[in-house]
Design an enzyme around this catalytic site. Sequence first.
Site, PDB file in Angstrom:
ATOM      1  N   ASP A 124      60.005  37.048   9.001  1.00 40.43           N
ATOM      2  CA  ASP A 124      59.033  37.711   9.878  1.00 40.43           C
ATOM      3  C   ASP A 124      59.057  39.229   9.792  1.00 40.43           C
ATOM      4  OD1 ASP A 124      57.610  35.736  11.217  1.00 40.43           O
ATOM      5  OD2 ASP A 124      59.250  35.355  12.616  1.00 40.43           O
TER       6      ASP A 124
HETATM    7  C1  GLC Z   1      62.929  33.164  13.421  1.00 42.87           C
HETATM    8  C2  GLC Z   1      61.538  32.587  13.508  1.00 42.87           C
HETATM    9  C3  GLC Z   1      61.132  31.952  12.197  1.00 42.87           C
HETATM   10  C4  GLC Z   1      61.344  32.894  11.038  1.00 42.87           C
HETATM   11  C5  GLC Z   1      62.766  33.432  11.032  1.00 42.87           C
HETATM   12  C6  GLC Z   1      62.980  34.499   9.986  1.00 42.87           C
HETATM   13  O1  GLC Z   1      63.862  32.142  13.308  1.00 42.87           O
HETATM   14  O2  GLC Z   1      61.468  31.627  14.535  1.00 42.87           O
HETATM   15  O3  GLC Z   1      59.782  31.564  12.248  1.00 42.87           O
HETATM   16  O4  GLC Z   1      61.066  32.220   9.850  1.00 42.87           O
HETATM   17  O5  GLC Z   1      63.035  34.011  12.295  1.00 42.87           O
HETATM   18  O6  GLC Z   1      62.241  35.626  10.219  1.00 42.87           O
END
Ligand code: GLC
Length: 683
Positions: free
Chosen positions: A371
């Site tokens: 993210d």
């Molecule tokens: C969190 C989010 C997930 C994402 C991960 C890495 O666990 O819930 O959607 O892929 O972070 O950023």
Amino acid sequence: LGYTRIKSSYQEVETEVTYFVPMEDDLEIWRLEIHNKSSAKMNLKVFSYIEFCLWQALGDQNDLQYIQNIAVTKMQNNIIYYSTFDRKPGFAYFSSSQNITSFDCDREDFIGSYRSEANPLAVENGKCFNSIALGGNPIASTCSSINLEPDEKEIIFFVLGVTDKIERAKEVIKNYHNKAYVDNQFEKLKQSWESYLGNLLVDTPSDKMNLMLNVWNPYQCKVTFDWSRYVSFYETGIGRGIGFRDSSQDSMAISYVLPLQVRQRLLDLARNQFENGNVYHVYFPITKEGGFPDYSKPEMPFFSDDHLWLILATCDYVKQTGDITILDEEVEYVEGSKSNLYNHLEQAIYFTRENLGPNGFPIQGTADWNDTLNLPGPNNAGESVWTAMQYHLALKELSELSDRYKQHQNAQKLFQLAKRMKDHINKFAWDGNWYLRAFTDSGVPVGSSKCEEGQIFLNSQTWAVISDIAPFDRAIESMENVRLHLDTKHGLMLLTPPYTRFYPELGGISTLHPGLKENGSIFCHTNPWAIIAECKLGRGNLAFKYYLQIAPPTRNEIADVHRAEPYIYSQMIAGRDHPKFGMAKNSWLTGTAAWNLKATMEYILGVRPTYEGLVIDPCIPSSWSHFTIIRRFRNAIYDFDIKNPDNVSKGVISIMIDGEKVEGNKIPDFRDEKKHKIIATMG
Ligand code: GLC
């Protein structure tokens, strides 16, 4: 499972309170048992206390004074009700099975001035003030007197619930003030967990793995499936609903046991897709409204990976359940037009195809699985190599599914696209010793040995293997570099070295402290991907080492360092570059649960669903000589006895199914509600 019990003992009074949410009603029950352990008669006062949360989670944060002028909490026929002046939201209520001799609804009255919950005035007084709250901070407190003979016990039930109508609350409460009824509800809760867990039973030489697979890992998978990353101890549920990618992945771990729930979830997710194939990043389970998070790029409101997870989750569901009819289900797009689920999956492919960047990899949009890898810039041209790998897997999977769905031409087309992308990745994303992770907006590689920081990323190595991109020598080389650079005693780090300053072309990832979250922590979600990759390469000892490193029972041995609950997975463990190396954060709601269950069941223990049945293909530590698995698959129970007389890690040389020798390692789909015995010998 599914309840909390707290016991205490003070001056020969023993108490035990059990909290649980029954299966059938919108309430929480507190069962309080009080035992007089002394040899004298006791006259006790029992006080309960709950502080209601306020009705509008967001409004209450930024305009608290408003709710403090509309809240109403009153006692009516021995039930305390909490609502707002206009009663729009319905009611919360609280009741006690004991005769209530006094009560409070206003926090300030109950606690008193210059005091706290540690020494409430009402308790010191021996009775409440019968306050009501018209505005203010709403609470519910009840006071009752009980007299206990020596060794006598008394049980009191408290009910905390929500309802639309006061009349309904009255009916429900009557039931929950009755011991037999509550005991029965508790029994139902227990049975529901037992029947859920009864679908998988393993016995391996590792007590840690047994404990995780028989109880805690499936338990966490269900909790995560139910709550996604929605309201919890870590999330408010505001702005972040059911995550599209999160729930797609969570679904993959429980469809063998809860196929109907997963089916519905996949269709709910598909309803969040636009006609062009893009999807909302989240949806809110009560209103079913979809949305994008605040940090989305307004000019590119999409994530490069979200929509592709629907393909992976659907293919997984069909393999687990055999239910290919799900593809016929007509589902609305966000715009209102309808199409069957199969077309939705095709549209997902179409969206990525239409959004390839200048180097031929998927355009990142707001981010990919990571993210915080936002790759911003004026050209909107950041690209994800990892998503290209995910896209390749989605193409391959959808191609296979299309064949089963009698869409042979399509299957061919998808297969060709997959092949092209695979060659492309191998040509343009191989850095010399491992795979690159991304390209920035101006085309600079991310995750290259030439980078100042962030030289190697875990996900593009594991997924090169998982999605069958890497030829064997490259697969071994990149996974060896994972071991060399990213492995630590607390687990595999997401990247190294972490970013120590802000990089405008990377975005969020470089705003995190080195060693935390996506900036080089042990992001637990990604460790089972390394387990799967190592199992595919046949390296069972290494796969098991990676399994044990982050397994909760191992972390329990260093609980002071780990700090989070020792029976479930956390989202992350601080990486080598953080002073609190080894400290876990964000327990419970993480994709780690689903992926670990998958990695252990399907790759280490090696019982994997296919469209036609199961395959048995374990990849275990060579020291193991025997293990057993009993699991449900579709409508039958499969009882595996796996022997490893030559202490190999991989390779099945013979299998017997129900006493008959069978060639290969495939086990048919019996669908007969019977139990079948499979004896496999490795060698
Ligand atoms: C969190 C989010 C997930 C994402 C991960 C890495 O666990 O819930 O959607 O892929 O972070 O950023």
